[in-house]
Design a protein around this motif. Structure first.
Motif, mmCIF file in Angstrom:
data_model
loop_
_atom_site.group_PDB
_atom_site.id
_atom_site.type_symbol
_atom_site.label_atom_id
_atom_site.label_comp_id
_atom_site.label_asym_id
_atom_site.label_seq_id
_atom_site.Cartn_x
_atom_site.Cartn_y
_atom_site.Cartn_z
ATOM 1 N N GLU A 1 1.405 6.606 -7.143
ATOM 2 C CA GLU A 1 0.450 7.013 -7.016
ATOM 3 C C GLU A 1 0.521 9.014 -6.803
ATOM 4 O O GLU A 1 0.577 9.497 -7.550
ATOM 5 C CB GLU A 1 -1.289 7.179 -6.270
ATOM 6 N N ALA A 2 1.284 9.592 -5.894
ATOM 7 C CA ALA A 2 1.935 10.937 -5.617
ATOM 8 C C ALA A 2 3.141 11.557 -6.629
ATOM 9 O O ALA A 2 2.928 12.287 -7.392
ATOM 10 C CB ALA A 2 2.481 11.057 -4.390
ATOM 11 N N THR B 1 0.968 -1.165 -0.073
ATOM 12 C CA THR B 1 -0.303 0.125 -0.382
ATOM 13 C C THR B 1 0.943 1.293 0.139
ATOM 14 O O THR B 1 0.789 2.758 -0.525
ATOM 15 C CB THR B 1 -0.810 -0.017 1.344
ATOM 16 N N SER B 2 1.844 1.356 0.543
ATOM 17 C CA SER B 2 2.819 2.385 0.924
ATOM 18 C C SER B 2 3.607 2.493 -0.752
ATOM 19 O O SER B 2 3.840 4.065 -0.862
ATOM 20 C CB SER B 2 4.185 2.078 1.639
ATOM 21 N N GLU C 1 0.746 4.122 -2.727
ATOM 22 C CA GLU C 1 0.554 5.931 -2.341
ATOM 23 C C GLU C 1 1.978 6.401 -3.068
ATOM 24 O O GLU C 1 1.553 7.039 -3.746
ATOM 25 C CB GLU C 1 0.009 5.829 -1.067
#
Length: 154
Positions: free
Chosen positions: A23-24, A16-17, A20
């Motif tokens: 995605e950022a 998940t990290s 993220e």
């Protein structure tokens, strides 16, 4: 028997990290490109205005230079030569040929720009296809790896 629940939770959190972060970074790249796209019309307008000013200045220089020559020629009594008509005819032909060449060059340039644009569309579709392929390979590998891991943990 090995307790895999803690390891699975950590792996899920790590995944998940990573997602993220990716995605950022993607969002930041897109925001940057969007900001560049916002000012592009202003750049085009400024360049167009500069070109129009150059054209007007060039026409003004030509008109002024020939106006001075015409005044000087009218004050000096030089007899007309038999070659004046021939010179005017040749000058007109050269000008007409130059104008045609500029027209052809403009059409070639427009065609080249259109071809480049079409190539970008093709490139974009190719990137989508390669991405889909890579995603399918990753899914297949993940499914295979997961099945292999499950066989060993039984």
């Amino acid at each position: 028997m090995v307790d895999t629940s803690k390891s699975s939770k950590e792996d899920a959190t790590t995944a998940t990290s990573r997602a993220e972060v990716i995605e950022a970074v993607k969002d930041n790249y897109i925001r940057t490109v969007d900001e560049i796209a916002k000012v592009q019309p202003q750049y085009l307008q400024s360049i167009s205005n500069l070109q129009l000013d150059y054209i007007q200045t060039t026409k003004n220089v030509i008109q002024t230079a020939f106006s001075v020559q015409k005044q000087v020629a009218s004050n000096v009594n030089i007899p007309a030569t038999p070659y004046a008509d021939l010179f005017v005819k040749q000058a007109n032909e050269i000008t007409n040929n130059t104008i045609r060449a500029v027209g052809i060059n403009n059409q070639l340039t427009i065609n080249a720009l259109d071809a480049a644009r079409e190539n970008l569309k093709i490139y974009n579709r190719s990137i989508d296809a390669v991405t889909d392929f890579g995603t399918n390979v990753a899914k297949a590998w993940t499914a295979f790896y997961t099945q292999s891991q499950q066989q060993f943990t039984r």
